[in-house]
Scaffold this motif. Structure first.
Motif, PDB file in Angstrom:
ATOM      1  N   VAL B  65      44.844   8.202  56.612  1.00 16.66           N
ATOM      2  CA  VAL B  65      45.752   7.189  57.155  1.00 16.66           C
ATOM      3  C   VAL B  65      46.608   7.837  58.240  1.00 16.66           C
ATOM      4  N   GLU B  66      46.701   7.173  59.377  1.00 17.55           N
ATOM      5  CA  GLU B  66      47.521   7.676  60.481  1.00 17.55           C
ATOM      6  C   GLU B  66      49.001   7.451  60.146  1.00 17.55           C
ATOM      7  N   VAL B  67      49.794   8.496  60.247  1.00 15.90           N
ATOM      8  CA  VAL B  67      51.230   8.395  59.973  1.00 15.90           C
ATOM      9  C   VAL B  67      52.014   9.017  61.120  1.00 15.90           C
ATOM     10  N   ASP B  68      53.342   8.930  61.039  1.00 10.65           N
ATOM     11  CA  ASP B  68      54.139   9.556  62.095  1.00 10.65           C
ATOM     12  C   ASP B  68      54.388  11.036  61.763  1.00 10.65           C
ATOM     13  N   GLY B  69      54.891  11.752  62.739  1.00  8.17           N
ATOM     14  CA  GLY B  69      55.110  13.188  62.572  1.00  8.17           C
ATOM     15  C   GLY B  69      56.108  13.501  61.471  1.00  8.17           C
ATOM     16  N   GLU B  70      57.074  12.602  61.270  1.00  8.54           N
ATOM     17  CA  GLU B  70      58.095  12.866  60.255  1.00  8.54           C
ATOM     18  C   GLU B  70      57.504  12.762  58.841  1.00  8.54           C
ATOM     19  N   THR B  71      56.549  11.859  58.657  1.00  8.27           N
ATOM     20  CA  THR B  71      55.880  11.769  57.350  1.00  8.27           C
ATOM     21  C   THR B  71      55.175  13.080  57.043  1.00  8.27           C
ATOM     22  N   VAL B  72      54.471  13.599  58.058  1.00  5.70           N
ATOM     23  CA  VAL B  72      53.755  14.868  57.878  1.00  5.70           C
ATOM     24  C   VAL B  72      54.736  15.982  57.551  1.00  5.70           C
ATOM     25  N   SER B  73      55.824  16.049  58.313  1.00  8.49           N
ATOM     26  CA  SER B  73      56.833  17.082  58.095  1.00  8.49           C
ATOM     27  C   SER B  73      57.441  16.966  56.695  1.00  8.49           C
ATOM     28  N   LEU B  74      57.764  15.731  56.292  1.00  6.08           N
ATOM     29  CA  LEU B  74      58.363  15.505  54.972  1.00  6.08           C
ATOM     30  C   LEU B  74      57.392  15.919  53.868  1.00  6.08           C
ATOM     31  N   LEU B  75      56.140  15.470  53.976  1.00  3.11           N
ATOM     32  CA  LEU B  75      55.157  15.815  52.939  1.00  3.11           C
ATOM     33  C   LEU B  75      54.935  17.326  52.867  1.00  3.11           C
ATOM     34  N   LYS B  76      54.905  17.972  54.027  1.00  5.80           N
ATOM     35  CA  LYS B  76      54.714  19.435  54.020  1.00  5.80           C
ATOM     36  C   LYS B  76      55.892  20.145  53.332  1.00  5.80           C
ATOM     37  N   GLN B  77      57.111  19.645  53.603  1.00  5.64           N
ATOM     38  CA  GLN B  77      58.285  20.232  52.938  1.00  5.64           C
ATOM     39  C   GLN B  77      58.193  20.064  51.427  1.00  5.64           C
ATOM     40  N   VAL B  78      57.847  18.861  51.011  1.00  5.62           N
ATOM     41  CA  VAL B  78      57.805  18.568  49.569  1.00  5.62           C
ATOM     42  C   VAL B  78      56.683  19.354  48.892  1.00  5.62           C
ATOM     43  N   ILE B  79      55.553  19.451  49.570  1.00  4.90           N
ATOM     44  CA  ILE B  79      54.428  20.222  49.005  1.00  4.90           C
ATOM     45  C   ILE B  79      54.806  21.699  48.880  1.00  4.90           C
ATOM     46  N   ALA B  80      55.474  22.223  49.909  1.00  2.00           N
ATOM     47  CA  ALA B  80      55.906  23.629  49.850  1.00  2.00           C
ATOM     48  C   ALA B  80      56.868  23.846  48.681  1.00  2.00           C
ATOM     49  N   LEU B  81      57.779  22.902  48.469  1.00  2.00           N
ATOM     50  CA  LEU B  81      58.717  23.030  47.347  1.00  2.00           C
ATOM     51  C   LEU B  81      57.987  22.862  46.008  1.00  2.00           C
ATOM     52  N   SER B  82      56.961  22.010  45.996  1.00  2.00           N
ATOM     53  CA  SER B  82      56.183  21.822  44.759  1.00  2.00           C
ATOM     54  C   SER B  82      55.514  23.126  44.344  1.00  2.00           C
ATOM     55  N   ASP B  83      55.162  23.939  45.345  1.00  2.00           N
ATOM     56  CA  ASP B  83      54.498  25.216  45.052  1.00  2.00           C
ATOM     57  C   ASP B  83      55.410  26.199  44.310  1.00  2.00           C
ATOM     58  N   LEU B  84      56.718  25.891  44.254  1.00  2.00           N
ATOM     59  CA  LEU B  84      57.647  26.759  43.521  1.00  2.00           C
ATOM     60  C   LEU B  84      57.470  26.606  42.008  1.00  2.00           C
ATOM     61  N   PHE B  85      56.821  25.533  41.613  1.00  2.00           N
ATOM     62  CA  PHE B  85      56.663  25.244  40.185  1.00  2.00           C
ATOM     63  C   PHE B  85      55.202  25.440  39.781  1.00  2.00           C
ATOM     64  N   ASP B  86      54.996  25.494  38.484  1.00  2.17           N
ATOM     65  CA  ASP B  86      53.622  25.665  37.990  1.00  2.17           C
ATOM     66  C   ASP B  86      53.049  24.314  37.581  1.00  2.17           C
ATOM     67  N   GLY B  87      53.142  23.356  38.470  1.00  2.00           N
ATOM     68  CA  GLY B  87      52.612  22.033  38.159  1.00  2.00           C
ATOM     69  C   GLY B  87      53.598  21.117  37.463  1.00  2.00           C
ATOM     70  N   THR B  88      54.840  21.584  37.274  1.00  2.00           N
ATOM     71  CA  THR B  88      55.832  20.741  36.588  1.00  2.00           C
ATOM     72  C   THR B  88      56.556  19.811  37.556  1.00  2.00           C
ATOM     73  N   TYR B  89      56.245  19.912  38.834  1.00  2.00           N
ATOM     74  CA  TYR B  89      56.752  18.939  39.801  1.00  2.00           C
ATOM     75  C   TYR B  89      55.565  18.471  40.621  1.00  2.00           C
ATOM     76  N   ASP B  90      55.296  17.180  40.575  1.00  3.08           N
ATOM     77  CA  ASP B  90      54.113  16.676  41.263  1.00  3.08           C
ATOM     78  C   ASP B  90      54.366  15.249  41.739  1.00  3.08           C
ATOM     79  N   ILE B  91      54.328  15.037  43.053  1.00  2.00           N
ATOM     80  CA  ILE B  91      54.648  13.715  43.605  1.00  2.00           C
ATOM     81  C   ILE B  91      53.499  12.725  43.462  1.00  2.00           C
ATOM     82  N   THR B  92      52.362  13.182  42.912  1.00  2.00           N
ATOM     83  CA  THR B  92      51.262  12.240  42.652  1.00  2.00           C
ATOM     84  C   THR B  92      51.280  11.769  41.191  1.00  2.00           C
TER      85      THR B  92
END
Lengths: 89, 305
Positions: B65-92
């Motif tokens: 799905v085509e999104v704006d640059g801010e969506t990509v930036s936001l998702l990348k930030q959240v994914i990077a922060l999710s990597d701090l946990f061992d699966g105990t934080y998951d936006i899916t």
């Protein structure tokens, strides 16, 4: 209201850089102690109830229901005072 | 010295009452511009908003799905922060949220173990694919922004306030996300409520920082007399047992994600995770366990009023 450090109770956890605090000494003056314990997920078994029984018994948090979805665009005046932190995402 | 007066407004966004308090010298019209920042984030990036970029990604699961640059930036930030946990934080985690009946009052019952296993199999943020300005989630997956979108919008609002020259203000987003701006030596205070009773537990100084909190007490389902909190463990599919977390940080986004991601931890793991996280993101906080005991990082204690 309690002073956080006044509730300090050190334990072995302190050795790894943390501090364990008790939230109050007596149930009478400690609002947290008055609450029921959190649900024990490990105690739950799906066999405890049929879906119909469970669905019939479901209740919704009354506070959540009562939340008024209103916007107050009228501007008020206030002095500096503590903001209340509560709730969840 | 005469005490300053502030103007305050409250509006309902993100299913929460958002209070903005700014020096009284600002005109009332300033609030419209400030709330517009929040409204834009709500409209574009809230998964619950029909037509938002995240909603479109969810509706077209399995396809880019085509999104704006801010969506990509936001998702990348959240994914990077999710990597701090061992699966105990998951936006899916949305399939589990739906299964337990935390969405639109549907299907409120204790799921079967088979249903939980099936929902858990769809939960994996690492399956979010980003290719340029296109995003794809796996079929059956669904992103939920509830744990971070209000905080993200608050961070944007704080940035806008600073740009306008508003440097002494506080934003209280539903009580669970609070951000203070203040001159040096003049912090705001936050009264931290106990779960359930909403009586003050202790008071913190909030000095140009964010305070985030999560609790199982305000959002739960009651099934046959048992309460099941809305914060679920993405790995097990069951509600977390702890009662409350609180995090002080430089960013509301980081604070909100930490309060959710650390909610499933034991006291020992909470402290260890906070120590690790602190090496990248300065933060302090506490965890209240199911026995009501509070485990706090040493840094957190320094902020008590």
């Amino acid at each position: 209201m309690k002073k956080l450090t006044s509730l300090l109770k050190t334990t072995g956890l302190a050795a790894i850089g943390g501090l364990l605090l008790a939230t109050g000494a007596s149930a009478g003056d400690d609002p947290v102690k008055e609450q029921a314990a959190a649900p024990q997920a490990s105690e739950i078994t799906a066999a405890e109830q049929t879906p119909e029984q469970a669905a019939n018994s479901v209740k919704q948090d009354a506070k959540k229901k009562d939340k008024k979805k209103k916007s107050h665009k009228k501007t008020g005046l206030e002095k500096k005072r503590p903001e209340r932190a509560s709730g969840s995402k | 010295m005469e005490e300053l007066l502030y103007k305050v407004q409250e509006r309902f966004l993100f299913h929460a009452h958002i209070r903005i308090k700014i020096p009284a010298a600002w005109p009332d019209t300033a609030f419209d511009a400030l709330y517009a920042v929040l409204e834009e984030a709500d409209k574009k990036y809230n998964s619950y908003q029909p037509g938002s970029y995240i909603d479109q990604i969810n509706r077209h699961a399995g396809h880019f799905v085509e999104v704006d640059g801010e969506t990509v930036s936001l998702l990348k930030q959240v994914i990077a922060l999710s990597d701090l946990f061992d699966g105990t934080y998951d936006i899916t985690i949305m399939p589990l949220i739906r299964l337990w009946g935390f969405y639109k009052d549907s299907n409120r019952r204790v799921p079967t173990f088979e249903e939980i296993a099936a929902a858990c199999s769809k939960v994996n943020y690492k399956q979010i694919e980003i290719r340029g300005n296109q995003v794809r989630i796996a079929p059956g997956q669904e992103i939920i922004t509830g744990s971070f979108i209000k905080a993200y919008a608050t961070d944007r609002l704080i940035q806008a306030m600073r740009q306008k020259g508003i440097n002494h203000a506080i934003v209280n987003a539903g009580g669970s996300t609070i951000f203070a701006l203040n001159p040096a030596g003049d912090p705001w205070q936050v009264s931290v409520d106990a779960p359930d009773t909403e009586t003050a537990l202790f008071t913190l100084n909030l000095d140009n920082a964010a305070y985030s909190t999560s609790s199982q007490s305000t959002a739960f389902v009651d099934i046959n007399g048992k309460r099941y909190g809305h914060i679920l463990n993405p790995k097990t599919g069951w509600p977390a047992k702890n009662r409350m977390t609180g995090i002080l940080s430089e960013s509301a986004l980081i604070g909100d994600i930490l309060t959710t991601g650390l909610f499933n931890e034991s006291p020992e793991n909470f402290l260890e995770k906070m120590r690790q996280i602190n090496t990248r993101h300065p933060a302090s906080g506490f965890l209240m366990g199911e026995d009501n005991a509070i485990t706090a990082t040493p840094g957190f204690l320094q902020h008590q009023a």
